[in-house]
Design a protein around this motif. Structure first.
Motif, PDB file in Angstrom:
ATOM      1  N   THR A 269     -14.858  -6.847   9.974  1.00 55.59           N
ATOM      2  CA  THR A 269     -13.888  -7.608   9.183  1.00 55.59           C
ATOM      3  C   THR A 269     -13.537  -6.859   7.901  1.00 55.59           C
ATOM      4  N   SER A 270     -12.407  -7.234   7.338  1.00 56.20           N
ATOM      5  CA  SER A 270     -11.957  -6.592   6.105  1.00 56.20           C
ATOM      6  C   SER A 270     -12.788  -7.053   4.919  1.00 56.20           C
ATOM      7  N   PRO A 271     -12.874  -6.247   3.874  1.00 54.13           N
ATOM      8  CA  PRO A 271     -13.608  -6.648   2.673  1.00 54.13           C
ATOM      9  C   PRO A 271     -12.894  -7.789   1.953  1.00 54.13           C
ATOM     10  N   THR A 272     -13.638  -8.558   1.203  1.00 54.12           N
ATOM     11  CA  THR A 272     -13.058  -9.632   0.401  1.00 54.12           C
ATOM     12  C   THR A 272     -12.318  -9.028  -0.795  1.00 54.12           C
ATOM     13  N   PRO A 273     -11.475  -9.822  -1.476  1.00 49.59           N
ATOM     14  CA  PRO A 273     -10.823  -9.297  -2.688  1.00 49.59           C
ATOM     15  C   PRO A 273     -11.824  -8.763  -3.711  1.00 49.59           C
ATOM     16  N   ASP A 274     -12.950  -9.454  -3.876  1.00 46.24           N
ATOM     17  CA  ASP A 274     -13.970  -8.971  -4.821  1.00 46.24           C
ATOM     18  C   ASP A 274     -14.501  -7.606  -4.406  1.00 46.24           C
ATOM     19  N   GLU A 275     -14.718  -7.430  -3.098  1.00 45.74           N
ATOM     20  CA  GLU A 275     -15.234  -6.149  -2.606  1.00 45.74           C
ATOM     21  C   GLU A 275     -14.203  -5.034  -2.756  1.00 45.74           C
ATOM     22  N   ARG A 276     -12.923  -5.417  -2.841  1.00 45.55           N
ATOM     23  CA  ARG A 276     -11.855  -4.443  -3.088  1.00 45.55           C
ATOM     24  C   ARG A 276     -11.549  -4.315  -4.576  1.00 45.55           C
ATOM     25  N   ASP A 277     -12.386  -4.945  -5.418  1.00 43.83           N
ATOM     26  CA  ASP A 277     -12.143  -4.969  -6.867  1.00 43.83           C
ATOM     27  C   ASP A 277     -10.801  -5.612  -7.189  1.00 43.83           C
ATOM     28  N   ASN A 278     -10.395  -6.565  -6.337  1.00 46.42           N
ATOM     29  CA  ASN A 278      -9.133  -7.296  -6.523  1.00 46.42           C
ATOM     30  C   ASN A 278      -7.925  -6.375  -6.653  1.00 46.42           C
ATOM     31  N   THR A 279      -7.974  -5.270  -5.919  1.00 47.09           N
ATOM     32  CA  THR A 279      -6.850  -4.338  -5.885  1.00 47.09           C
ATOM     33  C   THR A 279      -6.373  -4.171  -4.446  1.00 47.09           C
ATOM     34  N   THR A 280      -5.146  -3.730  -4.287  1.00 42.15           N
ATOM     35  CA  THR A 280      -4.575  -3.502  -2.961  1.00 42.15           C
ATOM     36  C   THR A 280      -5.160  -2.233  -2.362  1.00 42.15           C
TER      37      THR A 280
ATOM     38  N   PRO B  14       0.822  -1.223   0.000  1.00 45.29           N
ATOM     39  CA  PRO B  14       0.000   0.000   0.000  1.00 45.29           C
ATOM     40  C   PRO B  14       0.852   1.269   0.000  1.00 45.29           C
ATOM     41  N   ASP B  15       0.436   2.245  -0.786  1.00 43.64           N
ATOM     42  CA  ASP B  15       1.116   3.534  -0.817  1.00 43.64           C
ATOM     43  C   ASP B  15       0.082   4.652  -0.750  1.00 43.64           C
ATOM     44  N   VAL B  16       0.506   5.874  -0.987  1.00 44.62           N
ATOM     45  CA  VAL B  16      -0.401   7.021  -0.858  1.00 44.62           C
ATOM     46  C   VAL B  16      -1.508   7.005  -1.906  1.00 44.62           C
ATOM     47  N   ASN B  17      -1.313   6.244  -2.978  1.00 37.60           N
ATOM     48  CA  ASN B  17      -2.318   6.190  -4.037  1.00 37.60           C
ATOM     49  C   ASN B  17      -3.276   5.011  -3.899  1.00 37.60           C
ATOM     50  N   SER B  18      -3.010   4.116  -2.945  1.00 37.11           N
ATOM     51  CA  SER B  18      -3.898   2.969  -2.726  1.00 37.11           C
ATOM     52  C   SER B  18      -5.190   3.427  -2.065  1.00 37.11           C
ATOM     53  N   ALA B  19      -6.257   2.671  -2.287  1.00 35.49           N
ATOM     54  CA  ALA B  19      -7.524   2.984  -1.608  1.00 35.49           C
ATOM     55  C   ALA B  19      -7.314   2.942  -0.102  1.00 35.49           C
TER      56      ALA B  19
ATOM     57  N   TRP C  38     -10.317   1.221   8.988  1.00 37.73           N
ATOM     58  CA  TRP C  38     -10.042   0.967   7.580  1.00 37.73           C
ATOM     59  C   TRP C  38      -9.293  -0.357   7.510  1.00 37.73           C
ATOM     60  N   LEU C  39      -9.884  -1.339   6.856  1.00 36.02           N
ATOM     61  CA  LEU C  39      -9.320  -2.680   6.803  1.00 36.02           C
ATOM     62  C   LEU C  39      -9.179  -3.112   5.344  1.00 36.02           C
ATOM     63  N   GLY C  40      -8.150  -3.912   5.064  1.00 36.49           N
ATOM     64  CA  GLY C  40      -7.979  -4.320   3.681  1.00 36.49           C
ATOM     65  C   GLY C  40      -6.962  -5.407   3.469  1.00 36.49           C
ATOM     66  N   GLY C  41      -6.552  -5.541   2.189  1.00 37.70           N
ATOM     67  CA  GLY C  41      -5.632  -6.603   1.828  1.00 37.70           C
ATOM     68  C   GLY C  41      -4.936  -6.303   0.524  1.00 37.70           C
ATOM     69  N   TYR C  42      -4.286  -7.332  -0.012  1.00 37.30           N
ATOM     70  CA  TYR C  42      -3.417  -7.187  -1.177  1.00 37.30           C
ATOM     71  C   TYR C  42      -4.008  -7.877  -2.400  1.00 37.30           C
ATOM     72  N   ASP C  43      -4.232  -7.130  -3.456  1.00 37.60           N
ATOM     73  CA  ASP C  43      -4.587  -7.681  -4.753  1.00 37.60           C
ATOM     74  C   ASP C  43      -5.681  -8.755  -4.620  1.00 37.60           C
TER      75      ASP C  43
END
Length: 272
Positions: free
Chosen positions: A186-197, A104-109, A155-160
């Motif tokens: 809980t964190s969103p699933t990859p699908d809910e993150r549009d498969n992005t980091t 994750p960087d400054v441009n990541s969701a 704010w919860l998330g994951g990678y790709d």
């Protein structure tokens, strides 16, 4: 020095040494098990934004190389990562060089006010966690009157497309150490993150159970697959507010409304 004086001398030395040892042990216990007091209307989670202490600028810190995380008791490779960490390479058991990049960087969701750091599952392939305890006896009168409402968010998330995930838990404890109720997000699933980091905002609300005197907070980073534990979290918040009791005028308004509805129904029945 006679035997009596000798005995008294060594007794005093032993007593002083014992007091010093007990004080040292007590300080150690307090440092490794931090308990934080509550303030109504303010975020009760200490260092919930991961900004206290240093963040790992690479993402490969393990063991004693993991920066100290103020306010938290970490388990396994739970760590703090800098936004825009460079990533790293390692050689896997098959002898292949594997690159870890795209962290994750400054441009990541994620949060608009994200600071420099975020919580990270860790550079090892394994689950990790961190916890802290919040003391709330000073809010007892509000809680026991049923007027303590909590708001848990992060704010919860994951990678790709990785399935590594995050769970933020709170456990309400009474004065006898018994669990009264729990809540979590809980964190969103990859699908809910549009498969992005990236990280997405998650929240839940409820009432603090009557009799609660402590809140155990645990941030679990659950490893599923991939090169590292890609659970991410930032801006953790737990706020307790006082919900006002219904006013007398409000109760009268509700009562009069019910009375008017009843009267209209009765008049209609009489006309029929």
């Amino acid at each position: 020095m006679n035997k009596l004086n000798t005995f008294l001398f060594f007794s005093q030395k032993i007593a002083k040494a014992s007091i010093t040892l007990i004080a040292g042990i007590s300080s150690s216990i307090l440092l490794t098990n931090p308990i934080h007091a509550a303030t109504l209307g303010q975020n009760l989670i200490v260092n919930g934004d991961a900004e206290q202490g240093q963040g790992d600028p690479i993402g490969n810190a393990v063991g004693t190389d993991i920066p100290v995380i103020p306010g938290w008791i970490p388990i396994n490779s739970f760590s703090v990562l800098k936004y825009g960490a460079t990533g790293f390479e390692f050689t896997n058991p098959l002898g292949n060089i594997v690159a870890v990049s795209g962290l994750p960087d400054v441009n990541s969701a994620g949060p608009s006010l994200r600071g420099k750091n975020l919580f990270f599952g860790g550079a090892n392939r394994g689950s990790s966690s961190a916890s802290q305890v919040i003391d709330i006896p000073n809010l007892a009168s509000i809680i026991d009157a049923g007027q303590g409402e909590y708001d848990l968010s992060a704010w919860l998330g994951g990678y790709d497309t990785d399935l590594d995930n995050v769970k933020l838990n709170i456990n309400f404890i009474n004065q006898n150490g018994q669990s009264l109720n729990t809540a979590f997000i809980t964190s969103p699933t990859p699908d809910e993150r549009d498969n992005t980091t990236g990280l997405l905002f998650q929240s839940t609300k409820g009432f603090v159970p009557v009799g609660a005197r402590q809140i155990n907070v645990a941030l679990d980073m659950n490893y599923v697959r991939g090169q590292v534990n890609d659970g991410y979290a930032d801006n953790l918040s737990l706020v307790i507010t006082k919900v006002p009791e219904p006013s007398i005028s409000g109760l009268l308004l509700v009562s009069s409304s019910y009375f008017m509805v009843w009267k209209l129904r009765r008049n209609r029945q009489e006309l029929l």
